[in-house]
Design a protein around this motif. Structure first.
Motif, PDB file in Angstrom:
ATOM      1  N   GLN A 106     -15.791  69.565 -94.043  1.00  0.00           N
ATOM      2  CA  GLN A 106     -16.834  68.022 -94.476  1.00  0.00           C
ATOM      3  C   GLN A 106     -17.350  68.718 -95.916  1.00  0.00           C
ATOM      4  N   PRO A 107     -18.001  67.573 -96.693  1.00  0.00           N
ATOM      5  CA  PRO A 107     -18.499  68.121 -97.847  1.00  0.00           C
ATOM      6  C   PRO A 107     -19.543  68.667 -97.676  1.00  0.00           C
ATOM      7  N   ALA A 125     -24.880  66.620 -86.278  1.00  0.00           N
ATOM      8  CA  ALA A 125     -24.378  65.309 -86.689  1.00  0.00           C
ATOM      9  C   ALA A 125     -23.209  65.217 -87.015  1.00  0.00           C
ATOM     10  N   TYR A 126     -21.808  66.788 -87.339  1.00  0.00           N
ATOM     11  CA  TYR A 126     -20.901  66.022 -87.137  1.00  0.00           C
ATOM     12  C   TYR A 126     -20.160  65.543 -85.685  1.00  0.00           C
TER      13      TYR A 126
END
Length: 176
Positions: A106-107, A125-126
């Motif tokens: 993930q960035p 959140a992920y």
């Protein structure tokens, strides 16, 4: 293991995934790996999703938490069929490994988490994104939540209506 500010003390991410839908039904971040935490994670998943354990097969690695006496006893009592990766075979559980790779690439995945609280907030959140927004190629670009909660027919119908409308408006864009 997730990166922590101290190399000697990483964070460990436990995750339970429904194989059919790719929905992560439960997860937990901790400073340690042990059978008690793994057992609590599965109990939480059972209770939260009202799972009928007798119908389950749990496939996992051969790590100490997953082969612990307490967890294997709980599986036996609930009628859960355990299945373990082959020794020294890193890709024997490809779906969860793919999900972990998605997580780590993930960035906004940090080089280091400053503390357990930050790691938990980031994972919250992920997993909200992964379950509810991520259109997964392995399940016809549905989200894991759409498949897990049985809403694929409605989403498919909406997609088909959009395609039909686009075709009617511009048939030249659809040569086949």
């Amino acid at each position: 293991a997730l990166p922590s500010p101290h190399k000697a003390k990483p964070f460990y991410l436990y995750a339970v995934m429904d194989l059919f839908s790719r929905y992560v039904v439960a997860w937990h971040v901790a400073h340690v790996q042990n059978g008690d935490l793994a057992e609590r994670l599965f109990v939480d998943a059972y209770v939260q999703h009202d799972i009928t354990p007798i119908s389950l097969c749990v496939h996992s690695d051969r790590g100490a938490p997953m082969t612990s006496y307490r967890l294997t006893q709980m599986f036996e009592q609930l009628g859960v069929a355990p299945s373990y990766s082959r020794p020294r075979v890193a890709d024997d559980n490809p779906h969860i490994e793919s999900q972990f790779k998605t997580l780590k690439y993930q960035p906004d995945f940090p080089a280091r988490f400053q503390g357990l609280g930050e790691a938990i907030r980031w994972c919250e959140a992920y997993y909200r994104w992964y379950n509810d927004e991520h259109h997964h190629a392995g399940i016809a670009f549905f989200t894991p939540a759409t498949v897990f909660f049985g809403d694929t027919a409605n989403v498919h119908r909406t997609r088909q209506e959009a395609l039909d409308n686009a075709y009617q408006a511009h048939p030249e864009r659809f040569p086949n």
